[in-house]
Scaffold this motif. Structure first.
Motif, PDB file in Angstrom:
ATOM      1  N   ALA A   1      54.447  50.529  40.097  1.00 52.01           N
ATOM      2  CA  ALA A   1      53.946  50.125  41.411  1.00 52.01           C
ATOM      3  C   ALA A   1      54.549  48.794  41.843  1.00 52.01           C
ATOM      4  O   ALA A   1      54.950  48.625  43.004  1.00 52.01           O
ATOM      5  CB  ALA A   1      52.418  50.028  41.372  1.00 52.01           C
ATOM      6  N   GLU A   2      54.642  47.845  40.922  1.00 53.43           N
ATOM      7  CA  GLU A   2      55.247  46.561  41.269  1.00 53.43           C
ATOM      8  C   GLU A   2      56.715  46.719  41.630  1.00 53.43           C
ATOM      9  O   GLU A   2      57.226  46.052  42.535  1.00 53.43           O
ATOM     10  CB  GLU A   2      55.087  45.586  40.105  1.00 53.43           C
ATOM     11  CG  GLU A   2      53.650  45.115  39.908  1.00 53.43           C
ATOM     12  CD  GLU A   2      53.529  44.107  38.782  1.00 53.43           C
ATOM     13  OE1 GLU A   2      54.544  43.887  38.089  1.00 53.43           O
ATOM     14  OE2 GLU A   2      52.434  43.561  38.596  1.00 53.43           O
ATOM     15  N   ALA A   3      57.417  47.597  40.919  1.00 54.96           N
ATOM     16  CA  ALA A   3      58.824  47.846  41.236  1.00 54.96           C
ATOM     17  C   ALA A   3      58.978  48.395  42.651  1.00 54.96           C
ATOM     18  O   ALA A   3      59.843  47.961  43.418  1.00 54.96           O
ATOM     19  CB  ALA A   3      59.423  48.812  40.209  1.00 54.96           C
ATOM     20  N   LEU A   4      58.130  49.345  43.009  1.00 50.07           N
ATOM     21  CA  LEU A   4      58.218  49.948  44.337  1.00 50.07           C
ATOM     22  C   LEU A   4      57.781  48.967  45.425  1.00 50.07           C
ATOM     23  O   LEU A   4      58.363  48.940  46.518  1.00 50.07           O
ATOM     24  CB  LEU A   4      57.367  51.215  44.387  1.00 50.07           C
ATOM     25  CG  LEU A   4      57.813  52.353  43.460  1.00 50.07           C
ATOM     26  CD1 LEU A   4      56.844  53.527  43.555  1.00 50.07           C
ATOM     27  CD2 LEU A   4      59.228  52.803  43.798  1.00 50.07           C
ATOM     28  N   ILE A   5      56.762  48.152  45.129  1.00 51.50           N
ATOM     29  CA  ILE A   5      56.278  47.195  46.126  1.00 51.50           C
ATOM     30  C   ILE A   5      57.346  46.165  46.444  1.00 51.50           C
ATOM     31  O   ILE A   5      57.582  45.819  47.608  1.00 51.50           O
ATOM     32  CB  ILE A   5      54.986  46.515  45.621  1.00 51.50           C
ATOM     33  CG1 ILE A   5      53.830  47.516  45.647  1.00 51.50           C
ATOM     34  CG2 ILE A   5      54.644  45.292  46.475  1.00 51.50           C
ATOM     35  CD1 ILE A   5      52.562  46.995  44.998  1.00 51.50           C
ATOM     36  N   THR A   6      58.026  45.630  45.425  1.00 50.94           N
ATOM     37  CA  THR A   6      59.077  44.639  45.680  1.00 50.94           C
ATOM     38  C   THR A   6      60.241  45.242  46.452  1.00 50.94           C
ATOM     39  O   THR A   6      60.818  44.591  47.325  1.00 50.94           O
ATOM     40  CB  THR A   6      59.573  44.052  44.356  1.00 50.94           C
ATOM     41  OG1 THR A   6      59.963  45.123  43.474  1.00 50.94           O
ATOM     42  CG2 THR A   6      58.492  43.233  43.687  1.00 50.94           C
ATOM     43  N   THR A   7      60.576  46.489  46.156  1.00 48.78           N
ATOM     44  CA  THR A   7      61.647  47.148  46.912  1.00 48.78           C
ATOM     45  C   THR A   7      61.257  47.310  48.374  1.00 48.78           C
ATOM     46  O   THR A   7      62.047  47.015  49.284  1.00 48.78           O
ATOM     47  CB  THR A   7      61.955  48.524  46.298  1.00 48.78           C
ATOM     48  OG1 THR A   7      62.317  48.362  44.933  1.00 48.78           O
ATOM     49  CG2 THR A   7      63.088  49.200  47.043  1.00 48.78           C
ATOM     50  N   ALA A   8      60.033  47.782  48.610  1.00 50.66           N
ATOM     51  CA  ALA A   8      59.565  47.945  49.993  1.00 50.66           C
ATOM     52  C   ALA A   8      59.493  46.610  50.716  1.00 50.66           C
ATOM     53  O   ALA A   8      59.851  46.510  51.903  1.00 50.66           O
ATOM     54  CB  ALA A   8      58.191  48.627  49.992  1.00 50.66           C
ATOM     55  N   ALA A   9      59.050  45.562  50.018  1.00 58.53           N
ATOM     56  CA  ALA A   9      58.964  44.245  50.647  1.00 58.53           C
ATOM     57  C   ALA A   9      60.345  43.732  51.033  1.00 58.53           C
ATOM     58  O   ALA A   9      60.538  43.183  52.126  1.00 58.53           O
ATOM     59  CB  ALA A   9      58.275  43.261  49.700  1.00 58.53           C
TER      60      ALA A   9
ATOM     61  N   LEU B   1      68.519  42.474  47.830  1.00 59.66           N
ATOM     62  CA  LEU B   1      68.829  42.101  46.451  1.00 59.66           C
ATOM     63  C   LEU B   1      67.592  41.560  45.740  1.00 59.66           C
ATOM     64  O   LEU B   1      67.386  41.817  44.552  1.00 59.66           O
ATOM     65  CB  LEU B   1      69.944  41.052  46.445  1.00 59.66           C
ATOM     66  CG  LEU B   1      71.286  41.511  47.028  1.00 59.66           C
ATOM     67  CD1 LEU B   1      72.304  40.384  46.958  1.00 59.66           C
ATOM     68  CD2 LEU B   1      71.798  42.738  46.283  1.00 59.66           C
ATOM     69  N   MET B   2      66.765  40.815  46.464  1.00 61.07           N
ATOM     70  CA  MET B   2      65.507  40.343  45.875  1.00 61.07           C
ATOM     71  C   MET B   2      64.589  41.521  45.555  1.00 61.07           C
ATOM     72  O   MET B   2      63.915  41.544  44.514  1.00 61.07           O
ATOM     73  CB  MET B   2      64.824  39.370  46.828  1.00 61.07           C
ATOM     74  CG  MET B   2      65.584  38.078  47.040  1.00 61.07           C
ATOM     75  SD  MET B   2      64.788  36.992  48.244  1.00 61.07           S
ATOM     76  CE  MET B   2      63.237  36.662  47.416  1.00 61.07           C
ATOM     77  N   GLY B   3      64.556  42.506  46.459  1.00 62.58           N
ATOM     78  CA  GLY B   3      63.765  43.705  46.179  1.00 62.58           C
ATOM     79  C   GLY B   3      64.289  44.465  44.977  1.00 62.58           C
ATOM     80  O   GLY B   3      63.517  44.970  44.155  1.00 62.58           O
ATOM     81  N   LEU B   4      65.627  44.529  44.837  1.00 67.62           N
ATOM     82  CA  LEU B   4      66.213  45.202  43.672  1.00 67.62           C
ATOM     83  C   LEU B   4      65.892  44.454  42.385  1.00 67.62           C
ATOM     84  O   LEU B   4      65.607  45.075  41.352  1.00 67.62           O
ATOM     85  CB  LEU B   4      67.729  45.296  43.849  1.00 67.62           C
ATOM     86  CG  LEU B   4      68.508  45.953  42.710  1.00 67.62           C
ATOM     87  CD1 LEU B   4      68.050  47.382  42.500  1.00 67.62           C
ATOM     88  CD2 LEU B   4      70.009  45.894  42.991  1.00 67.62           C
ATOM     89  N   LEU B   5      65.902  43.118  42.448  1.00 67.71           N
ATOM     90  CA  LEU B   5      65.521  42.336  41.275  1.00 67.71           C
ATOM     91  C   LEU B   5      64.072  42.624  40.884  1.00 67.71           C
ATOM     92  O   LEU B   5      63.757  42.774  39.694  1.00 67.71           O
ATOM     93  CB  LEU B   5      65.703  40.848  41.571  1.00 67.71           C
ATOM     94  CG  LEU B   5      65.258  39.869  40.474  1.00 67.71           C
ATOM     95  CD1 LEU B   5      66.057  40.113  39.194  1.00 67.71           C
ATOM     96  CD2 LEU B   5      65.414  38.435  40.949  1.00 67.71           C
ATOM     97  N   GLY B   6      63.187  42.704  41.861  1.00 62.61           N
ATOM     98  CA  GLY B   6      61.806  43.045  41.564  1.00 62.61           C
ATOM     99  C   GLY B   6      61.673  44.432  40.959  1.00 62.61           C
ATOM    100  O   GLY B   6      60.835  44.666  40.083  1.00 62.61           O
ATOM    101  N   THR B   7      62.509  45.364  41.423  1.00 65.58           N
ATOM    102  CA  THR B   7      62.483  46.719  40.862  1.00 65.58           C
ATOM    103  C   THR B   7      62.876  46.710  39.394  1.00 65.58           C
ATOM    104  O   THR B   7      62.227  47.342  38.546  1.00 65.58           O
ATOM    105  CB  THR B   7      63.446  47.623  41.652  1.00 65.58           C
ATOM    106  OG1 THR B   7      63.057  47.647  43.027  1.00 65.58           O
ATOM    107  CG2 THR B   7      63.440  49.032  41.104  1.00 65.58           C
ATOM    108  N   VAL B   8      63.945  45.969  39.084  1.00 68.43           N
ATOM    109  CA  VAL B   8      64.397  45.898  37.685  1.00 68.43           C
ATOM    110  C   VAL B   8      63.323  45.261  36.802  1.00 68.43           C
ATOM    111  O   VAL B   8      63.020  45.750  35.703  1.00 68.43           O
ATOM    112  CB  VAL B   8      65.713  45.110  37.606  1.00 68.43           C
ATOM    113  CG1 VAL B   8      66.111  44.873  36.149  1.00 68.43           C
ATOM    114  CG2 VAL B   8      66.817  45.854  38.339  1.00 68.43           C
TER     115      VAL B   8
END
Length: 245
Positions: free
Chosen positions: A191-199, A158-165
């Motif tokens: 890139a930031e959206a994808l990085i947060t999702t991967a993290a 969910l944190m990764g999804l928040l970063g994606t949004v």
């Protein structure tokens, strides 16, 4: 003079209105630019915050996993020499208060067996009740921190999804200000959206695997402790210390 004065007055009035109109337009344009900049800064800071969050949960999850793996070792929870020693005491009728006190400090299984031995002169029902009561406390100790590991496994995606949004919000803000002609601005948000999702997934997947493994480990240990407790009750009945009275 009328032909000169009135056209000049009309020109001055028209120029004044036009200047006020241009000033209002520039003021509105400046306000919009500042609002967009503030929104971009807010989105950027939120993305940065979300991007910085995964190391914290990952460290906590790793610490919980290592601590539980160490604590839930079979030799620490179910010492083989302990059961052999207890059966020997029961068979030779050498159970003393110091033995029971030593069992309580030995291991999780020792606490359960000590609860049964402390009530060895009572009925079978009382022995079983004392063992079950102690067993609930022991299982609670074995489950310690495992729930937190499951929470991390559920929260990280969910944190990764928040970063994606937030990253996509930054991308659309860049389109609003610079248009689609600046690929670098668009690539930064994506890139930031994808990085947060991967993290988030990098933290969640190992945490979920560790949670499932530890849960299965605790269940297996509980089943084994139940078997040993039943053997103890049966051994005390055979020796005349339980429900055979």
């Amino acid at each position: 003079w009328k032909g000169i004065f009135f056209p000049l007055l009309a020109s001055l009035i028209s120029g004044a209105f036009q200047g006020a109109k241009n000033q209002s337009f520039f003021a509105l344009n400046s306000w919009c630019t500042r609002a967009v900049a503030r929104r971009q800064a807010t989105a950027s800071s939120m993305v940065s915050c979300v991007s910085a969050c995964p190391p914290g949960p990952s460290i906590i999850a790793a610490a919980i996993l290592l601590e539980r793996l160490w604590t839930l070792q079979s030799k620490r929870v179910l010492p083989t020499e302990l059961t052999e020693k207890v059966w020997r005491w029961v068979e030779q009728r050498q159970i003393q208060d110091k033995h029971i006190a030593a069992l309580q400090q030995n291991s999780a299984l020792g606490k359960i067996l000590a609860a049964g031995l402390a009530n060895r002169h009572r009925s079978r029902d009382i022995i079983k009740e004392s063992i079950e009561d102690t067993g609930r406390h022991v299982v609670h100790e074995l489950d310690r921190f495992i729930g937190a590991l499951g929470t991390i496994a559920s929260l990280s995606p969910l944190m990764g999804l928040l970063g994606t949004v937030l990253g996509m919000i930054r991308t659309f803000n860049a389109i609003t200000t610079d248009g689609i002609g600046n690929p670098a601005a668009l690539a930064g948000g994506i890139a930031e959206a994808l990085i947060t999702t991967a993290a988030g997934l990098t933290v969640a997947i190992p945490a979920l695997i560790g949670y499932k493994y530890l849960r299965g480990r605790v269940e297996a240990l509980v089943v084994q402790m139940e078997k040993e407790a039943i053997k103890l009750v049966q051994a005390m009945e055979a020796q005349g210390g339980g429900g055979a009275q």
